[in-house]
Motif scaffolding. Sequence first.
Motif, PDB file in Angstrom:
ATOM      1  N   LYS A 102     -22.221  65.185  46.651  1.00 61.12           N
ATOM      2  CA  LYS A 102     -21.764  66.555  46.902  1.00 61.12           C
ATOM      3  C   LYS A 102     -22.242  67.047  48.267  1.00 61.12           C
ATOM      4  N   VAL A 103     -23.525  66.888  48.530  1.00 57.79           N
ATOM      5  CA  VAL A 103     -24.119  67.384  49.783  1.00 57.79           C
ATOM      6  C   VAL A 103     -23.509  66.707  50.995  1.00 57.79           C
ATOM      7  N   ASN A 104     -23.167  65.438  50.860  1.00 65.95           N
ATOM      8  CA  ASN A 104     -22.645  64.677  51.998  1.00 65.95           C
ATOM      9  C   ASN A 104     -21.119  64.620  52.043  1.00 65.95           C
ATOM     10  N   GLY A 105     -20.477  65.402  51.194  1.00 60.35           N
ATOM     11  CA  GLY A 105     -19.025  65.497  51.236  1.00 60.35           C
ATOM     12  C   GLY A 105     -18.292  64.224  50.855  1.00 60.35           C
ATOM     13  N   LYS A 106     -18.923  63.383  50.049  1.00 54.75           N
ATOM     14  CA  LYS A 106     -18.278  62.130  49.629  1.00 54.75           C
ATOM     15  C   LYS A 106     -17.480  62.402  48.350  1.00 54.75           C
ATOM     16  N   SER A 135     -16.102  59.397  46.196  1.00 55.93           N
ATOM     17  CA  SER A 135     -17.173  58.754  45.429  1.00 55.93           C
ATOM     18  C   SER A 135     -17.622  59.632  44.271  1.00 55.93           C
ATOM     19  N   LEU A 136     -17.668  60.946  44.521  1.00 57.15           N
ATOM     20  CA  LEU A 136     -18.084  61.886  43.474  1.00 57.15           C
ATOM     21  C   LEU A 136     -17.087  61.890  42.323  1.00 57.15           C
ATOM     22  N   GLU A 137     -15.816  61.798  42.660  1.00 56.09           N
ATOM     23  CA  GLU A 137     -14.781  61.830  41.625  1.00 56.09           C
ATOM     24  C   GLU A 137     -14.809  60.569  40.766  1.00 56.09           C
ATOM     25  N   SER A 138     -15.044  59.425  41.391  1.00 60.23           N
ATOM     26  CA  SER A 138     -15.043  58.171  40.631  1.00 60.23           C
ATOM     27  C   SER A 138     -16.377  57.905  39.935  1.00 60.23           C
ATOM     28  N   LEU A 139     -17.423  58.658  40.288  1.00 55.69           N
ATOM     29  CA  LEU A 139     -18.759  58.401  39.741  1.00 55.69           C
ATOM     30  C   LEU A 139     -18.803  58.431  38.214  1.00 55.69           C
ATOM     31  N   PRO A 140     -18.231  59.430  37.541  1.00 57.20           N
ATOM     32  CA  PRO A 140     -18.300  59.435  36.068  1.00 57.20           C
ATOM     33  C   PRO A 140     -17.679  58.190  35.442  1.00 57.20           C
ATOM     34  N   TYR A 141     -16.628  57.671  36.062  1.00 58.36           N
ATOM     35  CA  TYR A 141     -15.941  56.484  35.535  1.00 58.36           C
ATOM     36  C   TYR A 141     -16.869  55.266  35.554  1.00 58.36           C
ATOM     37  N   PHE A 142     -17.609  55.081  36.656  1.00 58.54           N
ATOM     38  CA  PHE A 142     -18.488  53.916  36.771  1.00 58.54           C
ATOM     39  C   PHE A 142     -19.828  54.143  36.063  1.00 58.54           C
ATOM     40  N   LEU A 143     -20.208  55.404  35.892  1.00 57.80           N
ATOM     41  CA  LEU A 143     -21.454  55.704  35.191  1.00 57.80           C
ATOM     42  C   LEU A 143     -21.317  55.520  33.673  1.00 57.80           C
TER      43      LEU A 143
END
Length: 284
Positions: A77-81, A84-92
Amino acid sequence: MRGDGRIFKVKGSPYFHLAVCVDGVEKRWSSGTDDQDKADKLLQKACAQIEAGVFTDPSERRLKFKDMAADLGNYYKVNGKNASLESLPYFLKPLRAVFGTDRARRITDARVRAYTADRLSDGAKPATVNKELGVLKRMFKLSKASMPDIKLLKENNTRTGFVEPADFTSLCDALPDYLRDPTSFLYASSWRVGEMRTLEWRDVEHDLSAIRLRAEVSKNGHSRTLALDGDLLDIMQRASDARRLDCPFVFHHDGNPIGSFRKAWISACKAAGLAGILIHDLRR
């Protein structure tokens, strides 16, 4: 010298604090006691563990998987990625199913190997497993905790999927109305999903002759121009007709930016008999 340590006081704390040197890095923590003899015994124990190669930083003993996962999300979030933030829940999700209640120090080399083997047995592709392991790696790096041996798999599952025009029409018809033109834009332009989502009217020529993608929203960091004609021009004309003055985005959902539509995409693919097709396949 390795294993050396010291006891000291910190202003405002009633407890003695300990400090030891591990591989050239000083580690500090509270002893939790104001008894100097007890603190000294804790220091001796820590030095003995360092000499034996079994010392664990006390901060790591408390660190949990869920803490590292939350920190990674905040980092994105802080680094504007945003991608990556959107796909994170899928891989987590699969990682959390195995390690979700664990402290970081319990995620060992053997458990990571077992996780990898189990995911492959479940039918996950090597590229997918590597994405999950990559997330786990980034979590440990950000936390600066001792990282288990995380070895990536050799990827030999390069996709060759593509969508024929007739199949795409069936797929598009199965999508919600607000996603049909954005998806058609992806199919006609070969753009990435993130580039479509962030496309604003300031990027579009007033006469709808071209789009000039800004470098800051392009994945490769380079600006580029897309000429508009044929299907692309028709899509942009419909978007212009539906334009809202309170929304800067070309494609939107009732004035709101288009978020993740993974579930809608999967449902549409199944309805069109195209199960397994990825949004990225539209670029082929």
